[in-house]
Enzyme design. Sequence first.
Site, PDB file in Angstrom:
ATOM      1  N   PHE A 165     -22.716  -5.468  14.219  1.00  0.00           N
ATOM      2  CA  PHE A 165     -22.128  -5.770  12.910  1.00  0.00           C
ATOM      3  C   PHE A 165     -22.861  -6.969  12.337  1.00  0.00           C
ATOM      4  O   PHE A 165     -22.786  -8.069  12.869  1.00  0.00           O
ATOM      5  CB  PHE A 165     -20.626  -6.060  12.961  1.00  0.00           C
ATOM      6  CG  PHE A 165     -20.071  -6.201  11.571  1.00  0.00           C
ATOM      7  CD1 PHE A 165     -19.668  -5.088  10.846  1.00  0.00           C
ATOM      8  CD2 PHE A 165     -20.013  -7.438  10.943  1.00  0.00           C
ATOM      9  CE1 PHE A 165     -19.216  -5.208   9.526  1.00  0.00           C
ATOM     10  CE2 PHE A 165     -19.568  -7.566   9.628  1.00  0.00           C
ATOM     11  CZ  PHE A 165     -19.158  -6.450   8.922  1.00  0.00           C
ATOM     12  N   ASP A 250     -28.250 -13.424  15.542  1.00  0.00           N
ATOM     13  CA  ASP A 250     -27.180 -13.522  14.554  1.00  0.00           C
ATOM     14  C   ASP A 250     -26.009 -14.233  15.219  1.00  0.00           C
ATOM     15  O   ASP A 250     -25.233 -13.624  15.949  1.00  0.00           O
ATOM     16  CB  ASP A 250     -26.785 -12.128  14.052  1.00  0.00           C
ATOM     17  CG  ASP A 250     -25.656 -12.190  13.017  1.00  0.00           C
ATOM     18  OD1 ASP A 250     -25.023 -13.256  12.888  1.00  0.00           O
ATOM     19  OD2 ASP A 250     -25.400 -11.165  12.355  1.00  0.00           O
ATOM     20  N   LYS A 279     -20.258 -18.336   8.305  1.00  0.00           N
ATOM     21  CA  LYS A 279     -18.850 -18.566   8.643  1.00  0.00           C
ATOM     22  C   LYS A 279     -18.479 -20.045   8.813  1.00  0.00           C
ATOM     23  O   LYS A 279     -18.277 -20.731   7.825  1.00  0.00           O
ATOM     24  CB  LYS A 279     -18.475 -17.760   9.882  1.00  0.00           C
ATOM     25  CG  LYS A 279     -18.516 -16.244   9.630  1.00  0.00           C
ATOM     26  CD  LYS A 279     -17.754 -15.494  10.694  1.00  0.00           C
ATOM     27  CE  LYS A 279     -18.026 -14.008  10.680  1.00  0.00           C
ATOM     28  NZ  LYS A 279     -17.279 -13.263   9.682  1.00  0.00           N
TER      29      LYS A 279
HETATM   30  C1  LIG Z   1     -22.255 -11.298  13.519  1.00  0.00           C
HETATM   31  C2  LIG Z   1     -21.987 -11.212  12.047  1.00  0.00           C
HETATM   32  N1  LIG Z   1     -23.015 -11.140  11.188  1.00  0.00           N
HETATM   33  C3  LIG Z   1     -22.823 -11.070   9.865  1.00  0.00           C
HETATM   34  C4  LIG Z   1     -21.554 -11.045   9.325  1.00  0.00           C
HETATM   35  C5  LIG Z   1     -21.366 -10.936   7.841  1.00  0.00           C
HETATM   36  O1  LIG Z   1     -20.880 -12.121   7.290  1.00  0.00           O
HETATM   37  P1  LIG Z   1     -20.213 -12.116   5.841  1.00  0.00           P
HETATM   38  O2  LIG Z   1     -18.920 -11.374   5.936  1.00  0.00           O
HETATM   39  O3  LIG Z   1     -20.016 -13.593   5.525  1.00  0.00           O
HETATM   40  O4  LIG Z   1     -21.178 -11.464   4.917  1.00  0.00           O
HETATM   41  C6  LIG Z   1     -20.448 -11.115  10.179  1.00  0.00           C
HETATM   42  C7  LIG Z   1     -19.073 -11.059   9.650  1.00  0.00           C
HETATM   43  O5  LIG Z   1     -18.123 -10.732  10.321  1.00  0.00           O
HETATM   44  C8  LIG Z   1     -20.674 -11.183  11.579  1.00  0.00           C
HETATM   45  O6  LIG Z   1     -19.658 -11.225  12.443  1.00  0.00           O
END
Ligand SMILES: Cc1ncc(COP(=O)(O)O)c(C=O)c1O
Length: 425
Positions: A165, A250, A279
């Site tokens: 994700f 990530d 976040k």
């Molecule tokens: C590992 C990871 N990458 C990217 C994102 C995407 O972030 P955003 O919702 O701020 O676009 C999330 C969101 O849950 C995430 O958990």
Amino acid sequence: MAASLVTVGTRALVVAETESPVSRSSTTESLIAAVDAHSAHNYHPLPVVVATADGAWMTDVEGRRYLDLLAGYSALNFGHGNRRIVDAAKAQLERVTLTSRAFHHDRFAAFCEQLAELCGMEMVLPMNTGAEAVETAVKTARKWGYRVKGVPAEMAKIVVAGNNFHGRTTTIISFSTDPEARADYGPYTPGFEIVPYGDLTAMREALTENTVAVLLEPIQGEAGVLVPPAGYLPAVRELTRERNVLFVADEIQSGLGRTGRTFACEHEGVVPDAYVLGKALGGGVVPVSAVVSSAEVLGVFRPGEHGSTFGGNPLACAVALEVIAMLRTGEFQERSAELGAHLHRELALLAGTGRVTAVRGRGLWAGVDIGRAFGTGREVSEKLMDRGVLVKDTQGATIRIAPPLVIGKEDLDWGLAQLRGVLGV
Ligand SMILES: Cc1ncc(COP(=O)(O)O)c(C=O)c1O
């Protein structure tokens, strides 16, 4: 007004019984009905309407209090209304909030310098949301591939993991394996190769001379807090170094203290080529995200080739600087490690009871699989809500426990007691 005194956790609170202290139009039901009528149905929230929050606690429009065991999917690592973060934001609100990157502003240098230093890197490219930062990482890796590695035009490949994700943009969902996230959004962006998470052989076979990056979550959050097999991340690190491929981690959900270290990669002694952060970097106040990497990698950009109106704005930088200062003390990481060890000891007692089939995670972050016969993750989340605890299910059968790192041990224990109550163990 008739009221009853209800004890929730270590706190006593007043719940209105007959005459509501809020007007009829702001009751939970009417507000949710208005949302159903006027908001796109792209979420299925629990039926609670939060009005205020403090630390690890939230209060709804009718005065009921809830322990927050989700922490905005780890965007609230430092708790709701964290004094230091709110004060930093307020002070900046009175000075200057936005210049765009057309001009310099006086918080930007410190933000870039200190974030790079926290990450042990050299350069920062700021954005706003997590998905934007992932998009930026994809663009960075491709540009590095063409300009530095010498990959032929249009041939760059990025290897990602199944069940990933990384966000919701068209390109990002193009390399998702979740049918719900992908359906009806095609045509999809090419240039990605998907391999099973944790499978080193598949990773080795997927890398070619045109591979520019491997993009991985060091722990897969939305997939159910999946920790890869020990040795996987270091092996990927070695492989990517040997093959001249960027290792992009990530750490949007796993980073900034959540797992008991600043970065989840640290648990395995891994330093990637680039971190993708978001976040908690925005302190739960403003969206702040970034790609943080070396001068070789982020040095590929020239003026006009990438940008964002709000990326790196003064308010975002002021908030992030406070977050970085808090992380530099190490106290939040330590707290997450200590309380997290306690959390996992307690949850381990539930695993194997039949009600809970597995528990995974690190630090103050756990995925708890609910036994099929007992109910879905959603049902358990709703029962917990009725007892004053907020969690969110994922993947059908899993509930995620990820409280703000500032949660008190007594409050955490009370939350766990509610979980045992719901599970009947
Ligand atoms: C590992 C990871 N990458 C990217 C994102 C995407 O972030 P955003 O919702 O701020 O676009 C999330 C969101 O849950 C995430 O958990």
